[in-house]
Design a protein around this motif. Structure first.
Motif, PDB file in Angstrom:
ATOM      1  N   UNK A 196       0.813  -1.220   0.000  1.00  0.00           N
ATOM      2  CA  UNK A 196       0.000   0.000   0.000  1.00  0.00           C
ATOM      3  C   UNK A 196       0.850   1.276   0.000  1.00  0.00           C
ATOM      4  N   UNK A 197       1.734   1.458   0.967  1.00  0.00           N
ATOM      5  CA  UNK A 197       2.499   2.716   0.964  1.00  0.00           C
ATOM      6  C   UNK A 197       3.491   2.821  -0.183  1.00  0.00           C
ATOM      7  N   UNK A 198       4.173   1.721  -0.531  1.00  0.00           N
ATOM      8  CA  UNK A 198       5.187   1.805  -1.589  1.00  0.00           C
ATOM      9  C   UNK A 198       4.553   2.120  -2.942  1.00  0.00           C
ATOM     10  N   UNK A 199       3.452   1.449  -3.287  1.00  0.00           N
ATOM     11  CA  UNK A 199       2.791   1.740  -4.567  1.00  0.00           C
ATOM     12  C   UNK A 199       2.177   3.131  -4.566  1.00  0.00           C
ATOM     13  N   UNK A 200       1.745   3.599  -3.399  1.00  0.00           N
ATOM     14  CA  UNK A 200       1.156   4.934  -3.306  1.00  0.00           C
ATOM     15  C   UNK A 200       2.223   6.013  -3.463  1.00  0.00           C
ATOM     16  N   UNK A 201       3.322   5.863  -2.757  1.00  0.00           N
ATOM     17  CA  UNK A 201       4.409   6.837  -2.844  1.00  0.00           C
ATOM     18  C   UNK A 201       4.979   6.894  -4.258  1.00  0.00           C
ATOM     19  N   UNK A 202       5.122   5.732  -4.888  1.00  0.00           N
ATOM     20  CA  UNK A 202       5.721   5.659  -6.227  1.00  0.00           C
ATOM     21  C   UNK A 202       4.703   5.845  -7.349  1.00  0.00           C
ATOM     22  N   UNK A 203       3.407   5.909  -6.995  1.00  0.00           N
ATOM     23  CA  UNK A 203       2.333   6.062  -7.978  1.00  0.00           C
ATOM     24  C   UNK A 203       2.390   4.945  -9.030  1.00  0.00           C
ATOM     25  N   UNK A 204       2.400   3.704  -8.539  1.00  0.00           N
ATOM     26  CA  UNK A 204       2.497   2.549  -9.429  1.00  0.00           C
ATOM     27  C   UNK A 204       1.479   1.487  -9.059  1.00  0.00           C
ATOM     28  N   UNK A 205       1.066   0.713 -10.072  1.00  0.00           N
ATOM     29  CA  UNK A 205       0.289  -0.482  -9.783  1.00  0.00           C
ATOM     30  C   UNK A 205       1.215  -1.508  -9.135  1.00  0.00           C
ATOM     31  N   UNK A 206       0.626  -2.566  -8.610  1.00  0.00           N
ATOM     32  CA  UNK A 206       1.425  -3.600  -7.951  1.00  0.00           C
ATOM     33  C   UNK A 206       2.388  -4.244  -8.943  1.00  0.00           C
ATOM     34  N   UNK A 207       1.925  -4.506 -10.152  1.00  0.00           N
ATOM     35  CA  UNK A 207       2.808  -5.114 -11.146  1.00  0.00           C
ATOM     36  C   UNK A 207       3.907  -4.145 -11.581  1.00  0.00           C
ATOM     37  N   UNK A 208       3.574  -2.884 -11.752  1.00  0.00           N
ATOM     38  CA  UNK A 208       4.593  -1.891 -12.115  1.00  0.00           C
ATOM     39  C   UNK A 208       5.664  -1.808 -11.041  1.00  0.00           C
ATOM     40  N   UNK A 209       5.264  -1.847  -9.789  1.00  0.00           N
ATOM     41  CA  UNK A 209       6.220  -1.838  -8.686  1.00  0.00           C
ATOM     42  C   UNK A 209       7.171  -3.030  -8.778  1.00  0.00           C
ATOM     43  N   UNK A 210       6.654  -4.175  -9.161  1.00  0.00           N
ATOM     44  CA  UNK A 210       7.455  -5.408  -9.188  1.00  0.00           C
ATOM     45  C   UNK A 210       8.490  -5.432 -10.298  1.00  0.00           C
ATOM     46  N   UNK A 211       8.363  -4.546 -11.285  1.00  0.00           N
ATOM     47  CA  UNK A 211       9.275  -4.575 -12.429  1.00  0.00           C
ATOM     48  C   UNK A 211      10.680  -4.080 -12.086  1.00  0.00           C
ATOM     49  N   UNK A 212      10.810  -3.365 -11.015  1.00  0.00           N
ATOM     50  CA  UNK A 212      12.125  -2.920 -10.572  1.00  0.00           C
ATOM     51  C   UNK A 212      12.908  -4.136 -10.078  1.00  0.00           C
ATOM     52  N   UNK A 213      14.126  -4.355 -10.548  1.00  0.00           N
ATOM     53  CA  UNK A 213      14.841  -5.603 -10.214  1.00  0.00           C
ATOM     54  C   UNK A 213      15.243  -5.735  -8.750  1.00  0.00           C
ATOM     55  N   UNK A 214      15.198  -4.645  -7.993  1.00  0.00           N
ATOM     56  CA  UNK A 214      15.647  -4.710  -6.599  1.00  0.00           C
ATOM     57  C   UNK A 214      14.497  -4.523  -5.603  1.00  0.00           C
ATOM     58  N   UNK A 215      13.304  -5.004  -5.986  1.00  0.00           N
ATOM     59  CA  UNK A 215      12.161  -4.843  -5.081  1.00  0.00           C
ATOM     60  C   UNK A 215      12.376  -5.575  -3.758  1.00  0.00           C
TER      61      UNK A 215
END
Length: 311
Positions: A196-215
């Protein structure tokens, strides 16, 4: 007849209330959203499923209009509004000595807050994997399936526990009585405290958040703090299981296409439930002497964004 009030009738409250009413129970929806209540009373609830759309007549009231007493009150307001709602229903004499107060809200510590209003023996905790949506006032979207797990907050099982479980199952909500509902509550709260907070701060969907290789490097410190706080409070959480649960939400076919509810609240100009997720972890950490700097930073960043949303 078993009388039920759904206190907070957004998407999930609407689903639970409609399905219980369809099972033959006397259900009243209680909310303070004027447009929503007026629409339901005038036209009924518009229900859209995967296969059909229909109107369903169901009682809807403001808290101050409530005159009945109830056997079961299910609290599904936003976390920050829940205590006020219970106090209003208490003032309206909707709560009797054996009324069960059950919450399926996200977050932690609801049993402790409710115990300031009603005896702990009347408080029931539940966690649900059902989803629902609202397309607008009086417009409910029901898709998919789910489950409910429940337990009396003090760990004791009584006749009300069995009755509530039966009500949920007659409403086709796939319920079971838990031996330790706190495990499931903390597990779900961990997922929400990360995504919730990470996707909100980064303005990303859950899948978009996961695309970063260092999640993993981002989520693991947050989870480690939660596991440590839980252990200090006598609850054993498995770190790898929690990581796997969060990563299972990443694919598009899972929850990947969605913005978490916190993101939706913030970008609609509403306050978020951060204080009942990461903020509650911070409070618990201070009580047991466990540092929680990552959770505290996420809490402060969301509060900063709330200030921006309000301006």
């Amino acid at each position: 007849m078993y009388k039920i009030a759904i206190a907070g009738t957004g998407a999930m409250g609407g689903r639970v209330g409609i399905q219980m009413a369809q099972a033959g129970y006397d259900v009243t929806l209680v909310d303070e959203w004027a447009e929503h209540i007026e629409c339901i009373n005038k036209e009924g609830m518009s229900v859209q499923t995967e296969t059909s759309t229909y109107q369903y007549d169901i009682k809807a009231r403001y808290p101050e209009q409530v005159t009945d007493t109830y056997d079961l009150i299910i609290v599904l307001t936003k976390a920050m509004d829940s205590e006020t709602m219970i106090k209003k229903l208490n003032i309206a004499h909707a709560i009797k000595e054996d009324t069960a107060i059950l919450t399926m809200m996200n977050g932690l510590g609801h049993d402790e807050r409710f115990a300031n209003i009603v005896p702990k023996s009347q408080i029931f905790l539940a966690v649900t994997m059902w989803t629902a949506g609202l397309k607008g006032p009086g417009q409910l979207l029901l898709e998919g399936t789910g489950t409910i797990e429940l337990q009396r907050s003090d760990g004791h099982e009584d006749q009300r526990t069995i009755e509530i479980n039966n009500v949920f199952n007659e409403a086709k909500l796939n319920s079971k009585i838990s031996d330790d509902v706190f495990q499931s509550i903390w597990s779900k709260a961990t997922l929400n405290s990360v995504l919730n907070p990470l996707c909100t701060i980064l303005d990303k969907t859950i899948n978009q958040f996961s695309q970063y290789p260092n999640t993993r490097q981002m989520i693991e410190p947050v989870i480690e703090e939660i596991v440590a706080v839980a252990k200090a409070r006598g609850l054993e959480l498995d770190f790898e299981t929690l990581v796997n649960k969060i990563e299972a939400a990443y694919p598009i076919e899972a929850q990947g296409l969605h913005y978490p509810s916190m993101h939706q609240d913030l970008y609609k100009g509403r306050l978020t439930e951060i204080d009942y997720l990461n903020g509650q972890i911070v409070k618990y950490g201070k009580k047991v002497g466990i540092p929680t700097p990552n959770n505290e930073m996420l809490m402060h960043m969301i509060h900063q964004l709330e200030l921006k949303a309000e301006s």
